[in-house]
Design an enzyme around this catalytic site. Structure first.
Site, PDB file in Angstrom:
ATOM      1  N   CYS A 171       0.791  -1.233   0.000  1.00 25.83           N
ATOM      2  CA  CYS A 171       0.000   0.000   0.000  1.00 25.83           C
ATOM      3  C   CYS A 171       0.820   1.278   0.000  1.00 25.83           C
ATOM      4  CB  CYS A 171      -0.962  -0.019   1.186  1.00 25.83           C
ATOM      5  SG  CYS A 171      -1.991  -1.501   1.198  1.00 25.83           S
TER       6      CYS A 171
ATOM      7  N   HIS B  63      -2.639   7.773   6.521  1.00 25.84           N
ATOM      8  CA  HIS B  63      -2.837   6.497   5.832  1.00 25.84           C
ATOM      9  C   HIS B  63      -4.195   5.926   6.242  1.00 25.84           C
ATOM     10  CE1 HIS B  63      -1.902   2.831   3.751  1.00 25.84           C
ATOM     11  NE2 HIS B  63      -1.932   2.111   4.858  1.00 25.84           N
TER      12      HIS B  63
END
Length: 405
Positions: free
Chosen positions: A162, A297
């Site tokens: 990610c 995030h």
């Protein structure tokens, strides 16, 4: 580091196609998460699906690249005149002086899933029309973008979970600073597939409703799909004459770390996350107090949000922050690029976006979490992207004059 111009950018996700739709969704604190209806996925969860991909094959001369991931890439590149801007850059510097740097986690793995359904009943052989190299292979995305524009410069795919869509900015910066290229097409694309959906389900990380990052009742992620792209160039005076409003935005700093604490869990104290943010600030010549907004995030899992909060509160004193994954879902390998574009939009329009779906920020985390989008005079913002295995990347974007060193 020497600042780089972010001369143009675009994004497409379930929150909207192109910058105007994305900005409107962020301003209104809404998104596109909906109950999962992806073919073959019998899961009680929400996803961020982009409509219309099934009906938008890639350009006929690039048919060998046709898969869901490259379809979304093409769909996004035609938004906001991004493809025209790339062609203008090619005309200016030449096709050999433009590099391609793409982030993805699963690329066209759906194409392999579909091919396995069509195996020969007797031999088990995959169908003859299946092309792994131009679809499933992680490089297929970079190869497709390179072929789409007829480029002859270097092309790289980064697949670091990610953080992929953020780490491409670092790869592009290194080639720009060494003089190997003059312009970089950076971006990230990831699309829905059963491998991802059932993989995260097996880890018990999927939320049964729309994800709620940093909420006291957060219970997991909502997987989304997205494509986001940007043009990076060295910050030279001769390019300033060509600038529009977006050109005033610069990539000021990059921080990368790898804490390797666990295959899928973050370091509980946010060690790698803190190192990435510290490096990004240092390379930008900024202090924590210079940052006006942090795009977290923020995956909405209990452990990830707690670890990132510890890292953030170690460095910042109540900086406004939010996770925009409540609007877009977690777009995995595309998340870093998508959220870089969101950071650029925040700067360009002087807006701090709210964290959609979150209604009661967890007080234990100690964050100044933004629940309602608001105007703010931003000079520099930070965007975090953290992946499995402890691959972390933080990016600092700002306006001219934001850097102090």
């Amino acid at each position: 580091m020497n600042p780089l111009l972010l001369t143009h950018f675009t994004a497409t996700s379930c929150a909207g196609r192109g910058l105007d739709a994305t900005l409107a969704a962020l301003a209104q604190g809404r998104g596109g998460l909906a109950p999962c209806d992806f073919e073959g996925a019998a899961l009680r969860t929400y996803t961020g699906r982009v409509g219309g991909i099934e009906d938008a094959p890639v350009r006929a001369d690039l048919a060998e690249f046709d898969c869901r991931n490259n379809r979304l890439a093409q769909l996004a590149m035609t938004q906001d005149s991004f493809d025209a801007r790339v062609r203008e850059a090619i005309a200016r510097v030449g096709a050999a002086r433009v590099g391609v740097f793409m982030g993805t986690s699963t690329a066209g793995i759906l194409e392999t899933e579909l091919a396995y359904r069509r195996r020969d009943a007797q031999t088990g052989a995959l169908p003859a029309d299946f092309n792994y190299a131009t679809t499933h292979n992680p490089y297929s995305l970079a190869g497709f973008v390179r072929a789409y524009f007829g480029l002859r410069g270097p092309a790289v795919s980064v697949s670091s979970a990610c953080s992929s869509g953020a780490k491409v900015f670092g790869s592009a910066r290194r080639m720009l600073e060494t003089g190997l290229i003059d312009v970089a097409v950076v971006g990230g694309v990831d699309t829905l597939c059963l491998t991802t959906l059932y993989g995260f389900n097996s880890l018990e990380l999927l939320s049964t409703g729309p994800c709620k990052p940093f909420d006291v009742k957060r219970d997991g992620i909502s997987i989304g799909e997205a494509a986001a792209f940007g043009l990076l160039e060295r910050d030279a005076a001769d390019r300033a004459d060509r600038a529009d409003d977006g050109d005033a935005i610069r990539l000021l700093g990059i921080g990368e770390s790898s804490d390797a604490y666990h295959m899928s869990s973050p370091h509980p104290e946010g060690l790698g996350a803190r190192i990435a943010m510290e490096q990004a600030l240092a390379s930008a010549g900024l202090d924590a107090r210079d940052i006006g907004y942090v795009n977290l995030h923020g995956t909405a899992t209990p452990s990830n949000d707690a670890a990132e909060s510890r890292a953030l509160t170690d460095l910042f004193d109540r900086v406004p922050c939010s996770s925009t994954k409540g609007a877009t879902g977690h777009t995995l390998g595309a998340a870093g690029a998508l959220e870089a574009v969101i950071a650029a939009l925040a700067l360009k329009h002087g807006m701090i976006p709210a964290g959609a779906n979150t209604t009661e920020p967890d007080p234990v985390l100690g964050l100044d979490y933004v629940l309602t989008s608001r105007d703010a005079p931003l000079c520099a913002v930070l965007s975090n992207s953290f992946g499995f295995g402890g691959t972390n990347c933080s990016l600092v974007f700002g306006r001219k004059g934001a850097a102090s060193a």
